[in-house]
Scaffold this motif. Structure first.
Motif, PDB file in Angstrom:
ATOM      1  N   GLY A  35       1.416  17.377  -9.809  1.00  0.00           N
ATOM      2  CA  GLY A  35       2.126  16.267 -10.420  1.00  0.00           C
ATOM      3  C   GLY A  35       2.085  15.018  -9.568  1.00  0.00           C
ATOM      4  N   LEU A  36       2.266  15.160  -8.254  1.00  0.00           N
ATOM      5  CA  LEU A  36       2.245  14.003  -7.372  1.00  0.00           C
ATOM      6  C   LEU A  36       0.870  13.347  -7.373  1.00  0.00           C
ATOM      7  CD1 LEU A  36       3.664  12.235  -5.294  1.00  0.00           C
ATOM      8  CD2 LEU A  36       3.044  13.914  -3.527  1.00  0.00           C
ATOM      9  N   ARG A  37      -0.175  14.166  -7.336  1.00  0.00           N
ATOM     10  CA  ARG A  37      -1.530  13.606  -7.370  1.00  0.00           C
ATOM     11  C   ARG A  37      -1.747  12.840  -8.671  1.00  0.00           C
ATOM     12  NH1 ARG A  37      -6.795  15.867  -8.957  1.00  0.00           N
ATOM     13  NH2 ARG A  37      -8.437  14.727  -7.828  1.00  0.00           N
ATOM     14  N   GLY A  38      -1.325  13.397  -9.808  1.00  0.00           N
ATOM     15  CA  GLY A  38      -1.482  12.714 -11.079  1.00  0.00           C
ATOM     16  C   GLY A  38      -0.716  11.405 -11.126  1.00  0.00           C
TER      17      GLY A  38
ATOM     18  N   HIS B 142       0.856  -1.190   0.000  1.00  0.00           N
ATOM     19  CA  HIS B 142       0.000   0.000   0.000  1.00  0.00           C
ATOM     20  C   HIS B 142       0.892   1.240   0.000  1.00  0.00           C
ATOM     21  CE1 HIS B 142      -3.721   2.020   2.143  1.00  0.00           C
ATOM     22  NE2 HIS B 142      -3.494   2.524   0.943  1.00  0.00           N
ATOM     23  N   VAL B 143       0.630   2.160  -0.892  1.00  0.00           N
ATOM     24  CA  VAL B 143       1.295   3.466  -0.916  1.00  0.00           C
ATOM     25  C   VAL B 143       0.287   4.519  -0.461  1.00  0.00           C
ATOM     26  CG1 VAL B 143       2.466   5.204  -2.322  1.00  0.00           C
ATOM     27  CG2 VAL B 143       2.777   2.767  -2.839  1.00  0.00           C
ATOM     28  N   VAL B 144       0.647   5.265   0.561  1.00  0.00           N
ATOM     29  CA  VAL B 144      -0.190   6.356   1.064  1.00  0.00           C
ATOM     30  C   VAL B 144       0.632   7.633   0.973  1.00  0.00           C
ATOM     31  CG1 VAL B 144      -1.560   7.246   2.984  1.00  0.00           C
ATOM     32  CG2 VAL B 144      -1.323   4.772   2.672  1.00  0.00           C
ATOM     33  N   ALA B 145       0.036   8.703   0.483  1.00  0.00           N
ATOM     34  CA  ALA B 145       0.778   9.953   0.326  1.00  0.00           C
ATOM     35  C   ALA B 145      -0.044  11.131   0.817  1.00  0.00           C
ATOM     36  CB  ALA B 145       1.174  10.173  -1.132  1.00  0.00           C
ATOM     37  N   ILE B 146       0.629  12.013   1.567  1.00  0.00           N
ATOM     38  CA  ILE B 146       0.052  13.313   1.902  1.00  0.00           C
ATOM     39  C   ILE B 146       0.307  14.215   0.707  1.00  0.00           C
ATOM     40  CG2 ILE B 146       0.020  15.225   3.525  1.00  0.00           C
ATOM     41  CD1 ILE B 146      -0.730  12.524   4.762  1.00  0.00           C
ATOM     42  N   VAL B 147      -0.730  14.573  -0.007  1.00  0.00           N
ATOM     43  CA  VAL B 147      -0.590  15.479  -1.150  1.00  0.00           C
ATOM     44  C   VAL B 147      -1.039  16.862  -0.657  1.00  0.00           C
ATOM     45  CG1 VAL B 147      -1.156  15.887  -3.584  1.00  0.00           C
ATOM     46  CG2 VAL B 147      -0.884  13.557  -2.745  1.00  0.00           C
ATOM     47  N   SER B 148      -2.163  17.378  -1.066  1.00  0.00           N
ATOM     48  CA  SER B 148      -2.603  18.688  -0.590  1.00  0.00           C
ATOM     49  C   SER B 148      -3.842  19.104  -1.373  1.00  0.00           C
ATOM     50  CB  SER B 148      -1.498  19.743  -0.806  1.00  0.00           C
ATOM     51  OG  SER B 148      -1.943  21.046  -0.472  1.00  0.00           O
TER      52      SER B 148
END
Length: 268
Positions: A149-152, A124-130
């Motif tokens: 870009g990170l969200r995409g 599982h990859v979890v990321a704090i984007v914004s």
């Protein structure tokens, strides 16, 4: 036993996530450029949290991190992030490279390097984007670019979950009361951060922990902010014309925040 890799682990949000994961029985490789912050975090749960100082934008240090992870990882949490408030026309190459490097390139490179391990573990990859990954912030174009870009990137990985077995979750917070937000408040960051009351870091950590238990592709905190931004960006031209007016509405909250934390603004 689950093993997690958490970047930005020495910060307010990252440390709260690490403590929560440790309490649930995860072993954690805690990653941050701030060695002192990591040491303080590791002291809270030395049996579970292993500190790993690392500059994620340095290829050699990133390679050493990947080597330290080895074949043992089923959860990767991207928290590390920076914001540059230098006006775009005065931005240096080093500032631009650092912002894009930490916020976008480092998560891409680290995820790519660990992806075979995550596939093997069906991880599982979890990321704090914004929320700033959906709404352009005129004062921080590099930050917006990196978060868009990170969200995409993460949504593209999520599109392949059935094929790869790797789940992906994105958390889009509004403003969070961290040292980074205080830096923005003092150095000319976007007033849009203060339309509503900044969230506590623990609120974001709790949402991440919830997604570890019940994965979903994207969640916005608070949810109302996410829906407002998504709706507004259906008509980006109109939204961009409205943003200066909206920012003026937030200025009073920004001034209150500065006063509460003893901050001076760039205009002072």
């Amino acid at each position: 036993m689950s093993r997690a890799v958490v970047t930005g682990a020495g910060g307010a949000i990252g440390s709260a996530i690490c403590r929560g994961l440790a309490a649930r029985g995860h072993d954690i490789l805690a990653v941050d450029v701030d060695g002192a912050g990591l040491a303080a975090l590791a002291d809270t749960s030395p049996a579970r949290i292993a500190p790993h100082p690392c500059d994620l934008t340095d290829p050699m240090e990133l390679a050493a991190l990947v080597s330290a992870v080895g074949a043992d990882c089923d959860l990767l949490v991207h928290v590390a992030g920076v914001v540059v408030t230098t006006p775009f026309e005065k931005l240096t190459d080093a500032e631009a490279d650092r912002e894009l490097g930490v916020n976008l390139l480092a998560p891409v490179h680290l995820t790519r390097a660990l992806y075979p391990v995550l596939q093997e573990s069906r991880g599982h990859v979890v990321a704090i984007v914004s929320i700033g990954g959906m709404l352009p912030l005129g004062e921080s174009p590099g930050y917006s670019a990196s978060k868009f870009g990170l969200r995409g990137f993460l949504l593209a990985l999520a599109a392949r979950t059935r094929e790869t077995g790797v789940r992906v979750s994105i958390v889009n917070p509004g403003s969070v009361d961290t040292p980074m937000l205080r830096h923005e408040a003092a150095t000319g960051g976007s007033a849009l951060n203060f339309l509503s009351t900044p969230l506590a870091p623990q609120q974001i950590a709790d949402r991440v922990l919830g997604l570890v238990d019940r994965p979903r592709v994207e969640t916005n905190v608070p949810r109302t902010d996410g829906w407002m931004v998504k709706t507004g960006m259906l008509m980006p031209g109109l939204t961009l014309r409205a943003l200066p007016w909206i920012a003026r509405l937030a200025q009073r909250n920004l001034r209150r925040y500065q006063e509460r934390h003893g901050l001076s603004s760039v205009a002072d």
